[in-house]
Design a protein around this motif. Structure first.
Motif, PDB file in Angstrom:
ATOM      1  N   MET A   1       1.844  11.724 -87.402  1.00  0.00           N
ATOM      2  CA  MET A   1       2.746  10.756 -88.019  1.00  0.00           C
ATOM      3  C   MET A   1       2.178   9.341 -87.902  1.00  0.00           C
ATOM      4  SD  MET A   1       6.829  10.321 -87.218  1.00  0.00           S
ATOM      5  CE  MET A   1       6.531  10.043 -85.459  1.00  0.00           C
ATOM      6  N   GLY A   2       1.613   9.022 -86.739  1.00  0.00           N
ATOM      7  CA  GLY A   2       1.024   7.700 -86.547  1.00  0.00           C
ATOM      8  C   GLY A   2      -0.260   7.515 -87.328  1.00  0.00           C
ATOM      9  N   ASN A   3      -1.116   8.541 -87.324  1.00  0.00           N
ATOM     10  CA  ASN A   3      -2.386   8.442 -88.046  1.00  0.00           C
ATOM     11  C   ASN A   3      -2.183   8.295 -89.555  1.00  0.00           C
ATOM     12  OD1 ASN A   3      -4.005   8.592 -85.778  1.00  0.00           O
ATOM     13  ND2 ASN A   3      -4.367  10.785 -85.939  1.00  0.00           N
ATOM     14  N   TRP A   4      -1.147   8.948 -90.073  1.00  0.00           N
ATOM     15  CA  TRP A   4      -0.920   8.943 -91.509  1.00  0.00           C
ATOM     16  C   TRP A   4      -0.600   7.545 -92.031  1.00  0.00           C
ATOM     17  CZ3 TRP A   4      -2.473  11.922 -95.116  1.00  0.00           C
ATOM     18  CH2 TRP A   4      -1.900  11.902 -96.384  1.00  0.00           C
ATOM     19  N   VAL A   5      -0.181   6.648 -91.137  1.00  0.00           N
ATOM     20  CA  VAL A   5       0.114   5.267 -91.528  1.00  0.00           C
ATOM     21  C   VAL A   5      -1.086   4.635 -92.226  1.00  0.00           C
ATOM     22  CG1 VAL A   5       0.563   2.942 -90.604  1.00  0.00           C
ATOM     23  CG2 VAL A   5       1.894   4.888 -89.783  1.00  0.00           C
ATOM     24  N   SER A   6      -2.290   4.981 -91.792  1.00  0.00           N
ATOM     25  CA  SER A   6      -3.497   4.358 -92.361  1.00  0.00           C
ATOM     26  C   SER A   6      -3.689   4.703 -93.833  1.00  0.00           C
ATOM     27  CB  SER A   6      -4.738   4.784 -91.572  1.00  0.00           C
ATOM     28  OG  SER A   6      -4.960   6.174 -91.717  1.00  0.00           O
ATOM     29  N   TRP A   7      -2.991   5.734 -94.323  1.00  0.00           N
ATOM     30  CA  TRP A   7      -3.170   6.152 -95.709  1.00  0.00           C
ATOM     31  C   TRP A   7      -2.138   5.525 -96.642  1.00  0.00           C
ATOM     32  CZ3 TRP A   7      -7.495   8.807 -96.842  1.00  0.00           C
ATOM     33  CH2 TRP A   7      -8.158   9.428 -95.772  1.00  0.00           C
TER      34      TRP A   7
END
Length: 243
Positions: free
Chosen positions: A179-185
């Motif tokens: 969920m946190g990593n997806w922020v970069s997209w």
């Protein structure tokens, strides 16, 4: 007079050194940004040091003062993207007095702020995994496993304390990290959403998905619902006994 001259010269050398360090850091920051953009546009294999030098507006020999190869440049970018969150997470969980809820919220904030501040670099890392050396791949995998372990441990602590529902901590940790990593997209700096708003809402979602119901109400009056609650309590008891 003779005693003052060396000190004056020393001050000048110190000032020159600071100016030189500041300039190098500025150029390196620009170098990383240009390299990230070119790697994303043309791919790692399709980008040369000459391309990067021209994008920066300097000669290729001048570029060698800052980096010797594009492999070294990619390694620096990967290390920065992976070690930054890990260092901050290790510092967070070492903080005394944080309960499991505060730890998980803090973890979400660390990951989200890192991904929102340098989204292009994280996306580049995801696209460039096949171009990483064996040594760099191993270091990257080690960092990912360490981050995942930190999150899973915080969740396990919450389960043992009775604050979180009995869950598979690894699966839950992958969910929080993803969920946190997806922020970069999808996050756009300066867009409709502020980083603070994203941190707060994703933190609420993470905690909401983990926390036990305060009133322990059955979803319905069926035996299946009662058995489900009983299994959760037994899982919680087993974790406490086994810890």
């Amino acid at each position: 007079m003779s005693g003052k001259a060396p000190r004056a010269q020393s001050r000048k050398k110190g000032e020159t050194g600071r100016v030189g360090t500041a300039r190098r850091e500025l150029v390196e920051s620009e170098l990383y940004e240009h390299a990230t953009r070119l790697f994303a546009e043309r791919g790692f294999a399709g980008t040369s040091l000459q391309d990067i030098a021209e994008s920066l507006g300097i000669s290729r020999p001048a570029l060698y003062y800052y980096v010797k190869s594009k492999e070294e440049l990619l390694a620096r970018l990967v290390t920065e993207v992976t070690n930054g969150p890990l260092d901050d997470l290790q510092q967070l969980v070492a903080t005394e007095g944080l309960d499991p809820v505060a730890k998980v919220r803090g973890i979400v904030e660390v990951v989200v702020r890192h991904r929102a501040s340098q989204p292009e670099r994280f996306r580049l890392l995801m696209r460039s995994e096949a171009d990483l050396s064996d040594e760099l791949t191993e270091a990257y995998d080690h960092s990912r496993r360490a981050i995942l372990k930190i999150i899973a441990t915080a969740i396990d602590d919450g389960v043992r304390a009775g604050v979180f529902r009995p869950v598979d901590s690894r699966i839950a940790a992958l969910g929080v990290l993803g969920m946190g990593n997806w922020v970069s997209w999808w996050f756009q700096p300066g867009g409709r959403d502020s980083v603070d708003d994203v941190v707060e809402q994703l933190g609420d979602m993470a905690i909401g998905g983990l926390q036990r119901d305060e009133h322990r109400a059955l979803a319905d009056g069926t035996p299946a619902a009662a058995l489900k609650m009983l299994r959760q309590d037994l899982d919680h008891l087993e974790r406490i006994i086994g810890s």
